[in-house]
Design a protein around this motif. Structure first.
Motif, short mmCIF file in Angstrom:
data_model
loop_
_atom_site.label_atom_id
_atom_site.label_comp_id
_atom_site.label_asym_id
_atom_site.label_seq_id
_atom_site.Cartn_x
_atom_site.Cartn_y
_atom_site.Cartn_z
N GLN A 1 -3.73 27.00 109.46
CA GLN A 1 -3.30 27.47 108.14
C GLN A 1 -3.97 28.80 107.79
OE1 GLN A 1 -4.14 24.34 105.34
NE2 GLN A 1 -2.54 22.98 106.13
N VAL A 2 -5.24 28.93 108.16
CA VAL A 2 -5.95 30.19 107.95
C VAL A 2 -5.29 31.30 108.75
CG1 VAL A 2 -8.14 31.42 108.27
CG2 VAL A 2 -8.15 29.07 107.40
N PHE A 3 -4.99 31.04 110.02
CA PHE A 3 -4.35 32.05 110.88
C PHE A 3 -3.03 32.52 110.27
CE2 PHE A 3 -6.35 30.17 114.99
CZ PHE A 3 -7.56 30.74 114.64
N ARG A 4 -2.23 31.57 109.80
CA ARG A 4 -0.91 31.94 109.26
C ARG A 4 -1.06 32.83 108.03
NH1 ARG A 4 0.39 26.54 111.04
NH2 ARG A 4 -0.15 25.62 109.02
N LEU A 5 -2.04 32.53 107.20
CA LEU A 5 -2.26 33.35 106.01
C LEU A 5 -2.81 34.73 106.38
CD1 LEU A 5 -2.06 33.52 102.98
CD2 LEU A 5 -4.29 32.38 102.80
N VAL A 6 -3.72 34.77 107.35
CA VAL A 6 -4.28 36.05 107.80
C VAL A 6 -3.18 36.96 108.35
CG1 VAL A 6 -5.72 37.12 109.58
CG2 VAL A 6 -6.64 35.25 108.21
N GLU A 7 -2.27 36.40 109.13
CA GLU A 7 -1.18 37.20 109.70
C GLU A 7 -0.30 37.80 108.60
OE1 GLU A 7 0.61 34.36 112.30
OE2 GLU A 7 -0.48 35.10 114.06
N LYS A 8 -0.16 37.09 107.49
CA LYS A 8 0.65 37.60 106.39
C LYS A 8 -0.05 38.71 105.63
CE LYS A 8 3.38 33.42 105.44
NZ LYS A 8 3.68 32.35 104.44
N VAL A 9 -1.36 38.56 105.42
CA VAL A 9 -2.06 39.51 104.54
C VAL A 9 -2.63 40.71 105.29
CG1 VAL A 9 -2.63 37.67 102.92
CG2 VAL A 9 -4.28 38.30 104.68
N ALA A 10 -2.82 40.61 106.62
CA ALA A 10 -3.45 41.71 107.37
C ALA A 10 -2.73 43.04 107.18
CB ALA A 10 -3.56 41.35 108.85
N PRO A 11 -1.39 43.10 107.21
CA PRO A 11 -0.72 44.42 107.09
C PRO A 11 -0.75 45.01 105.69
CG PRO A 11 0.71 42.75 108.13
CD PRO A 11 -0.42 42.03 107.48
N THR A 12 -1.26 44.30 104.70
CA THR A 12 -1.23 44.76 103.32
C THR A 12 -2.57 45.42 102.94
OG1 THR A 12 -2.14 42.77 102.28
CG2 THR A 12 0.21 42.74 102.84
N ASN A 13 -2.63 45.91 101.70
CA ASN A 13 -3.88 46.47 101.16
C ASN A 13 -4.50 45.54 100.12
OD1 ASN A 13 -4.19 48.96 102.55
ND2 ASN A 13 -2.49 49.80 101.36
N THR A 14 -4.02 44.32 100.04
CA THR A 14 -4.45 43.38 99.01
C THR A 14 -5.93 43.01 99.18
OG1 THR A 14 -2.22 42.46 99.00
CG2 THR A 14 -3.94 41.15 97.98
N ASN A 15 -6.65 42.90 98.05
CA ASN A 15 -8.02 42.41 98.09
C ASN A 15 -8.04 40.94 98.49
OD1 ASN A 15 -8.88 44.91 97.20
ND2 ASN A 15 -9.01 44.29 95.05
N ILE A 16 -9.05 40.56 99.27
CA ILE A 16 -9.13 39.20 99.81
C ILE A 16 -10.52 38.64 99.56
CG2 ILE A 16 -9.04 37.79 101.92
CD1 ILE A 16 -7.07 39.87 103.03
N LEU A 17 -10.58 37.38 99.16
CA LEU A 17 -11.85 36.68 98.97
C LEU A 17 -11.89 35.50 99.94
CD1 LEU A 17 -14.49 36.41 97.43
CD2 LEU A 17 -13.27 35.10 95.68
N ILE A 18 -12.87 35.51 100.82
CA ILE A 18 -13.01 34.47 101.85
C ILE A 18 -14.11 33.50 101.42
CG2 ILE A 18 -13.46 33.99 104.29
CD1 ILE A 18 -12.68 36.91 104.88
N TYR A 19 -13.75 32.22 101.33
CA TYR A 19 -14.72 31.18 101.01
C TYR A 19 -15.10 30.45 102.30
CZ TYR A 19 -13.40 31.54 96.04
OH TYR A 19 -13.18 31.99 94.77
N GLY A 20 -16.37 30.11 102.42
CA GLY A 20 -16.79 29.34 103.58
C GLY A 20 -18.30 29.18 103.62
N GLU A 21 -18.74 28.08 104.19
CA GLU A 21 -20.17 27.86 104.34
C GLU A 21 -20.77 28.86 105.32
OE1 GLU A 21 -20.83 23.84 105.52
OE2 GLU A 21 -19.84 22.98 103.76
N SER A 22 -22.07 28.97 105.30
CA SER A 22 -22.75 29.85 106.25
C SER A 22 -22.44 29.42 107.68
CB SER A 22 -24.27 29.79 106.00
OG SER A 22 -24.95 30.58 106.94
#
Length: 452
Positions: free
Chosen positions: A154-175
């Motif tokens: 699911q992460v991969f599919r979303l990354v592929e969609k947003v990578a070509p854009t200039n949209t700001n992205i916030l990544i959540y995740g544990e250390s």
């Protein structure tokens, strides 16, 4: 033994061609001598030419036309042109067409040899850059983010969609979940990939230092500011700024960051003049920023500016089915880095790896595999794992089916075998070696699974 580089000499005057060829040969180079541009083109197309040395004025096709043809074949070809004093304008025209350098005749031998050496050094830089680009393509492609679990897909599919854009992205995740790796993958698969990727850990620097790091400062803005610095936002011009642990910044810095995000301009410390920048902004945090907003520790307006697209990286304990793939990936990488043969992971060790909770996530797993690889013999065994991981070997398996039921031991074995085959592109001999079983045993099991 290294083969000397091949220098192509295109010169229609017999004596000059012989002089240049002999000079180069006596300096240790291989030489392909051509009496015309047409003959030189045949050599260039058929051989691995390192540098082309051509006269500009030749009967038939001249040196400028040869330069054009060579550049059509290889845009990175290095061409040094030779010209008489009276034809310097032609040499300048050659440089505009892409020639690396020019030498005027009569030339000093050392000058010609130095020009060839410089061109060879430039060729080596081209090769290193190509190799680096291939390594970057490999390292930051999605194939290097290991896992087949649905949560990661699911992460991969979303990354592929947003990578070509200039949209700001916030990544959540544990250390240790790979937030920066995902940020780099987004950058590397975006139109900004040829421009800088600049990262900073906001929680690792004191507020005053972080401020000047982000926004830059003028000379003399504070003690120790002996020269002006542009700051990370302007240093990333055309590329991407990655702000890790964004939840750690102070309220005062949040105000300045909001302006940078909204207006794409920063005011360096010690200056009153704002400076514009063009960079995509990707942030990451291991905090619950919505709770931070509700409790007044993080600005709501900044949160919504940064949180246009949010990505949630699952902790490793929630995608345990990826652990065998990750373990083999790290074993393979460590073997390559240390110049050793790959090792298989014994079943008891793999069980411990799967059962352990991994509070440090993928980073902790990588460190554990490196330790185990170093301390183990022919195989990565249970004793080579860190004690805290080793203790998990006796725990009940925690891999669950989608319906929440525990799979049988036979089912875990089936998944492990099929995952191993998938990781080696169905190379059964290699998979059997990694699994530590005979090839005939592997075939019997695959026949049982109807997977032969």
């Amino acid at each position: 033994m290294n083969t000397p580089p091949l220098i192509l000499v295109a010169e229609d005057e017999d004596l000059m061609r012989a002089i240049v060829s002999r000079l180069l040969e006596e300096s240790g180079y291989r030489v392909a001598a051509a009496a015309s541009a047409e003959e030189a083109l045949d050599h260039f197309a058929a051989e691995d030419v390192a540098v082309t040395l051509t006269d500009i004025r030749m009967s038939g096709m001249d040196g400028l036309a040869l330069l054009d043809r060579v550049k059509d074949i290889d845009p990175e070809a290095l061409v040094v042109v030779m010209t008489a004093y009276s034809s310097v304008d032609s040499a300048v025209a050659a440089l505009r067409k892409g020639a690396y350098d020019y030498i005027t005749k009569p030339f000093v031998n050392e000058d010609l040899l130095q020009s060839v050496k410089n061109a060879l050094r430039q060729r080596e830089l081209f090769r290193e850059n190509r190799a680096l680009r291939r390594e970057l393509d490999r390292r930051y492609s999605f194939s290097e983010i290991i896992g087949t679990s649905e949560s990661l897909q699911q992460v991969f599919r979303l990354v592929e969609k947003v990578a070509p854009t200039n949209t700001n992205i916030l990544i959540y995740g544990e250390s240790g979940t790979g937030k920066e790796l995902i940020a780099r993958a987004i950058h590397h698969n975006s139109p900004r990939s040829l421009r800088p990727f600049v990262a900073v850990n906001c929680g690792a620097l004191p507020e005053t230092l972080l401020e000047s790091e982000l926004f830059g400062h003028t000379k003399g803005a504070f003690t120790g500011a002996t020269q002006a610095r542009p700051g990370l936002f302007r240093s990333a011009e055309g590329g991407t700024v990655f702000l890790d642990e964004i939840g750690e910044i102070s309220q005062a810095l949040q105000v300045r960051l909001l302006r940078a995000v909204q207006e794409h301009e920063v005011t360096p410390v010690g200056s009153s003049a704002p400076a514009r920048f063009d960079a995509r902004i990707i942030c990451a945090t291991n905090r619950d920023l919505e709770r931070e907003v509700s409790e007044g520790r993080f600005r709501e307006d900044l949160f919504y500016r940064l949180n246009v697209i949010e990505l949630h990286l699952p902790p490793l304990r929630e995608r345990r089915e990826d652990i065998p793939l990750l373990a083999r990936h790290f074993v393979k990488r460590i073997a390559r880095e240390q110049g050793q043969d790959e090792k298989s992971v014994e079943p008891a060790a793999m069980t411990a790896l799967i059962n352990y909770n991994w509070p440090g996530n993928v980073r902790e797993l990588q460190n554990a595999i490196e330790r185990a690889f170093t301390l183990s013999g022919e195989r990565v065994d249970l004793d080579s794992l860190p004690p805290r991981v080793r203790d998990a070997a006796g725990q009940a398996p925690v891999v669950l089916d989608p319906d929440g039921l525990r799979p049988t031991l036979a089912e875990i074995e089936r998944r492990h075998i099929l995952d191993t085959l998938a990781s080696v592109n169905q190379d059964k001999a290699r998979a059997a070696n990694i699994l530590g079983i005979d090839l005939s045993t592997l075939y019997r099991k695959l026949k049982r699974y109807d997977a032969v």
